[in-house]
Design a protein around this motif. Structure first.
Motif, PDB file in Angstrom:
ATOM      1  N   ILE A 317      74.965 -52.356  18.473  1.00  8.55           N
ATOM      2  CA  ILE A 317      73.760 -53.091  18.084  1.00  8.55           C
ATOM      3  C   ILE A 317      73.863 -54.526  18.576  1.00  8.55           C
ATOM      4  O   ILE A 317      74.806 -55.246  18.231  1.00  8.55           O
ATOM      5  N   PHE A 318      72.884 -54.936  19.375  1.00 12.41           N
ATOM      6  CA  PHE A 318      72.831 -56.292  19.917  1.00 12.41           C
ATOM      7  C   PHE A 318      72.055 -57.190  18.962  1.00 12.41           C
ATOM      8  O   PHE A 318      70.978 -56.816  18.482  1.00 12.41           O
ATOM      9  N   ARG A 319      72.617 -58.354  18.680  1.00 10.47           N
ATOM     10  CA  ARG A 319      71.985 -59.295  17.760  1.00 10.47           C
ATOM     11  C   ARG A 319      70.975 -60.165  18.512  1.00 10.47           C
ATOM     12  O   ARG A 319      71.171 -60.480  19.686  1.00 10.47           O
ATOM     13  N   PRO A 320      69.917 -60.590  17.846  1.00  7.02           N
ATOM     14  CA  PRO A 320      68.995 -61.563  18.466  1.00  7.02           C
ATOM     15  C   PRO A 320      69.726 -62.860  18.783  1.00  7.02           C
ATOM     16  O   PRO A 320      70.630 -63.277  18.042  1.00  7.02           O
ATOM     17  N   LEU A 321      69.371 -63.496  19.865  1.00  6.95           N
ATOM     18  CA  LEU A 321      70.018 -64.748  20.260  1.00  6.95           C
ATOM     19  C   LEU A 321      69.580 -65.877  19.339  1.00  6.95           C
ATOM     20  O   LEU A 321      68.421 -65.943  18.931  1.00  6.95           O
ATOM     21  N   GLU A 322      70.516 -66.760  19.034  1.00  3.16           N
ATOM     22  CA  GLU A 322      70.226 -67.874  18.144  1.00  3.16           C
ATOM     23  C   GLU A 322      70.853 -69.149  18.682  1.00  3.16           C
ATOM     24  O   GLU A 322      71.861 -69.108  19.405  1.00  3.16           O
ATOM     25  N   GLY A 323      70.243 -70.297  18.292  1.00  7.59           N
ATOM     26  CA  GLY A 323      70.828 -71.601  18.589  1.00  7.59           C
ATOM     27  C   GLY A 323      71.085 -71.826  20.067  1.00  7.59           C
ATOM     28  O   GLY A 323      70.241 -71.549  20.937  1.00  7.59           O
ATOM     29  N   LEU A 324      72.284 -72.316  20.362  1.00  9.61           N
ATOM     30  CA  LEU A 324      72.628 -72.674  21.737  1.00  9.61           C
ATOM     31  C   LEU A 324      72.737 -71.457  22.651  1.00  9.61           C
ATOM     32  O   LEU A 324      72.687 -71.609  23.872  1.00  9.61           O
ATOM     33  N   ASP A 325      72.906 -70.254  22.071  1.00 16.28           N
ATOM     34  CA  ASP A 325      72.946 -69.052  22.922  1.00 16.28           C
ATOM     35  C   ASP A 325      71.621 -68.874  23.660  1.00 16.28           C
ATOM     36  O   ASP A 325      71.594 -68.408  24.811  1.00 16.28           O
ATOM     37  N   ILE A 326      70.504 -69.230  22.997  1.00 19.34           N
ATOM     38  CA  ILE A 326      69.198 -69.164  23.668  1.00 19.34           C
ATOM     39  C   ILE A 326      69.178 -70.117  24.859  1.00 19.34           C
ATOM     40  O   ILE A 326      68.704 -69.775  25.950  1.00 19.34           O
ATOM     41  N   ALA A 327      69.698 -71.341  24.642  1.00 21.32           N
ATOM     42  CA  ALA A 327      69.730 -72.316  25.735  1.00 21.32           C
ATOM     43  C   ALA A 327      70.630 -71.840  26.869  1.00 21.32           C
ATOM     44  O   ALA A 327      70.302 -72.027  28.051  1.00 21.32           O
ATOM     45  N   ARG A 328      71.783 -71.210  26.537  1.00 28.95           N
ATOM     46  CA  ARG A 328      72.700 -70.730  27.580  1.00 28.95           C
ATOM     47  C   ARG A 328      72.038 -69.655  28.446  1.00 28.95           C
ATOM     48  O   ARG A 328      72.091 -69.705  29.675  1.00 28.95           O
ATOM     49  N   VAL A 329      71.419 -68.679  27.778  1.00 24.44           N
ATOM     50  CA  VAL A 329      70.772 -67.599  28.529  1.00 24.44           C
ATOM     51  C   VAL A 329      69.602 -68.136  29.350  1.00 24.44           C
ATOM     52  O   VAL A 329      69.411 -67.761  30.512  1.00 24.44           O
ATOM     53  N   SER A 330      68.818 -69.032  28.760  1.00 25.18           N
ATOM     54  CA  SER A 330      67.674 -69.598  29.483  1.00 25.18           C
ATOM     55  C   SER A 330      68.134 -70.379  30.704  1.00 25.18           C
ATOM     56  O   SER A 330      67.532 -70.277  31.786  1.00 25.18           O
ATOM     57  N   ALA A 331      69.215 -71.159  30.557  1.00 22.52           N
ATOM     58  CA  ALA A 331      69.737 -71.921  31.702  1.00 22.52           C
ATOM     59  C   ALA A 331      70.211 -70.996  32.807  1.00 22.52           C
ATOM     60  O   ALA A 331      69.968 -71.255  34.003  1.00 22.52           O
ATOM     61  N   LEU A 332      70.863 -69.894  32.444  1.00 27.21           N
ATOM     62  CA  LEU A 332      71.320 -68.938  33.455  1.00 27.21           C
ATOM     63  C   LEU A 332      70.139 -68.265  34.153  1.00 27.21           C
ATOM     64  O   LEU A 332      70.175 -68.030  35.369  1.00 27.21           O
ATOM     65  N   GLU A 333      69.095 -67.929  33.391  1.00 28.93           N
ATOM     66  CA  GLU A 333      67.912 -67.312  33.994  1.00 28.93           C
ATOM     67  C   GLU A 333      67.222 -68.287  34.956  1.00 28.93           C
ATOM     68  O   GLU A 333      66.767 -67.898  36.034  1.00 28.93           O
ATOM     69  N   ILE A 334      67.133 -69.555  34.564  1.00 26.58           N
ATOM     70  CA  ILE A 334      66.516 -70.567  35.438  1.00 26.58           C
ATOM     71  C   ILE A 334      67.341 -70.731  36.709  1.00 26.58           C
ATOM     72  O   ILE A 334      66.806 -70.831  37.818  1.00 26.58           O
ATOM     73  N   GLU A 335      68.680 -70.752  36.558  1.00 26.96           N
ATOM     74  CA  GLU A 335      69.542 -70.889  37.732  1.00 26.96           C
ATOM     75  C   GLU A 335      69.378 -69.702  38.677  1.00 26.96           C
ATOM     76  O   GLU A 335      69.278 -69.872  39.897  1.00 26.96           O
ATOM     77  N   ALA A 336      69.328 -68.488  38.120  1.00 26.76           N
ATOM     78  CA  ALA A 336      69.152 -67.304  38.963  1.00 26.76           C
ATOM     79  C   ALA A 336      67.799 -67.330  39.673  1.00 26.76           C
ATOM     80  O   ALA A 336      67.688 -66.932  40.844  1.00 26.76           O
ATOM     81  N   MET A 337      66.762 -67.797  38.962  1.00 23.03           N
ATOM     82  CA  MET A 337      65.436 -67.878  39.565  1.00 23.03           C
ATOM     83  C   MET A 337      65.419 -68.884  40.724  1.00 23.03           C
ATOM     84  O   MET A 337      64.854 -68.624  41.787  1.00 23.03           O
ATOM     85  N   ILE A 338      66.055 -70.028  40.548  1.00 22.49           N
ATOM     86  CA  ILE A 338      66.105 -71.030  41.613  1.00 22.49           C
ATOM     87  C   ILE A 338      66.939 -70.532  42.791  1.00 22.49           C
ATOM     88  O   ILE A 338      66.607 -70.778  43.954  1.00 22.49           O
ATOM     89  N   ASP A 339      68.015 -69.803  42.509  1.00 19.37           N
ATOM     90  CA  ASP A 339      68.829 -69.219  43.585  1.00 19.37           C
ATOM     91  C   ASP A 339      68.011 -68.270  44.444  1.00 19.37           C
ATOM     92  O   ASP A 339      68.239 -68.154  45.663  1.00 19.37           O
ATOM     93  N   SER A 340      67.062 -67.568  43.813  1.00 11.19           N
ATOM     94  CA  SER A 340      66.233 -66.625  44.580  1.00 11.19           C
ATOM     95  C   SER A 340      65.339 -67.340  45.587  1.00 11.19           C
ATOM     96  O   SER A 340      64.830 -66.713  46.525  1.00 11.19           O
TER      97      SER A 340
END
Length: 424
Positions: A317-340
């Motif tokens: 069971i995967f838990r919903p993201l909270e706090g700084l984990d949201i920022a970490r995942v969002s930063a990684l998604e933004i980085e991957a998008m810019i890399d594309s």
């Protein structure tokens, strides 16, 4: 009589060779003017060496018998293959010892370092440390089994969208150095969709090619099979998978060939009953058996196929993201998008105000807002400025949030490098 003549000649060849050898010996003796007296004198001169020659011969014979017996036993165990005096074709055309080592490694039990695997997964999958540790532990136990008539594991990854279920499966395949077979089960919602995975019977369109799953497993039997959003597949597709999970093989419809599944790992993802599963995981974190039983019941009440639930090895069971984990995942998604876009983010180049706004938006919308969706909304705002930066020859950009919106700017270090004169 004609067929008899070659067979007779083949049997007489050894005798003819002996006759020629005797005649040749007599001819050599006559040419060297040897007599019986001289041969007798030579034999008497060599008499003291007879015991030494006899002992050496006996030792060589015993050594040869021991080696022959030992080589036979090792060959039967599969530890070593017998080698003859003539060079093997593998020794001539490739590295035979390396090939034998690969074969020995495949035949031995597979043991992985669960702690190392868990650490590698935790470093890449944000906010799901407990799931990463449980997956690594389960795989270590199951890969060590020597007798197994079903897949290595059939695991269900359940939880809200955007929490890393699909990403964990992909990272698992990469860390285990296994190929990945990824299937979107939302495309398998019709009764005829099973032919895409398992092939078409003879006489039907597509019967001249293997199915995507059967063909993939035939070429890559140790693959990680990812079935994304499994609950959206048609019941007829489920029935086809039951054989793969029960009996350890799938049948290719076009040929009837049975393809083994005992070496592959099945990873199933699902987004249903997320609130109920999260509540169960929080309440029964220290009681895994009871948590599994209640999780199965929650999934069954949500409409999950009972025949699939009964064959799962483990539910994570995967838990919903909270706090700084949201920022970490969002930063990684933004980085991957810019890399594309062929660009890189400057170190510290994502405006913290932007990530803070993403965290606030996540809190307002709850599990419905995944980091991937948020990254797409940011891409809509900065795509034009990213294209402009690339056209200007930029390599580094930074993402700035202002009252007018979000924009991508060329990094100062990159702009200075472009303006610097080239010294001769």
């Amino acid at each position: 009589m004609k067929p008899l003549y070659p067979a007779l000649m083949e049997r007489l060849v050894p005798l003819i060779m002996v006759i020629f050898l005797v005649l040749g010996s007599f001819q050599a003796a006559m040419a060297l003017h040897l007599s019986l007296a001289s041969l007798r004198h030579f034999m008497e001169w060599c008499a003291p060496a007879y015991p030494v020659v006899a002992a050496a011969s006996a030792l060589l014979a015993l050594t040869g018998l021991w080696f022959e017996n030992r080589a036979e036993k090792l060959a039967r165990k599969g530890i070593r293959r017998r080698r003859g005096w003539i060079m093997d074709v593998l020794a001539r055309l490739t590295n035979r010892s390396a090939l034998e080592e690969m074969l020995a490694r495949e035949q031995k039990e597979t043991v992985i370092d669960a702690e190392e695997l868990a650490a590698s997964l935790r470093a890449r999958v944000i906010g799901q440390d407990q799931v990463c540790e449980d997956v690594a532990t389960q795989l270590r136990r199951r890969l060590a089994l020597q007798v197994r008539g079903k897949p290595v594991g059939i695991f269900l990854l359940a939880g809200p969208p955007g929490t890393g279920k699909t990403y964990l499966s992909k990272q698992l395949a990469r860390q285990l150095d296994r190929p990945l077979l990824n299937f979107d089960m939302t495309q398998m919602s019709s009764p005829n969709a099973a032919t895409q995975l398992f092939g078409s019977p003879k006489g039907y369109v597509g019967s001249d090619t293997y199915g995507k799953l059967t063909g993939g497993l035939k070429e890559k039997p140790d693959a990680v099979v990812l079935l994304d959003e499994i609950e959206k597949a048609h019941p007829d597709v489920f029935k086809k998978f039951l054989t793969a999970w029960n009996d350890g093989h799938v049948t290719e419809a076009s040929t009837g060939q049975q393809i083994s599944t005992v070496r592959c790992i099945f990873m199933l993802t699902s987004n249903i009953a997320t609130e109920a599963l999260t509540e169960i995981a929080d309440r029964l974190a220290d009681e895994p058996d009871k948590m599994r039983a209640e999780s199965v019941e929650a999934l069954r009440q949500a409409g999950f196929a009972p025949e699939v639930l009964n064959r799962l090895d483990r539910i994570f069971i995967f838990r919903p993201l909270e706090g700084l984990d949201i920022a970490r995942v969002s930063a990684l998604e933004i980085e991957a998008m810019i890399d594309s876009y062929g660009l890189k983010v400057e170190t510290g180049g994502i405006d913290p105000a932007l990530l803070f706004e993403v965290m606030r938006r996540q809190d307002r919308m709850g599990p419905a807002a995944s980091a991937r969706d948020l990254a797409r909304s940011i891409e809509d705002m900065i795509s034009d400025s990213l294209i402009t930066a690339r056209q200007q020859g930029a390599k580094l950009v930074r993402i700035v949030s202002s009252e007018d919106g979000v924009v991508a700017e060329i990094a100062d270090a990159d702009r200075d490098a472009q303006r610097a004169p080239i010294s001769s």
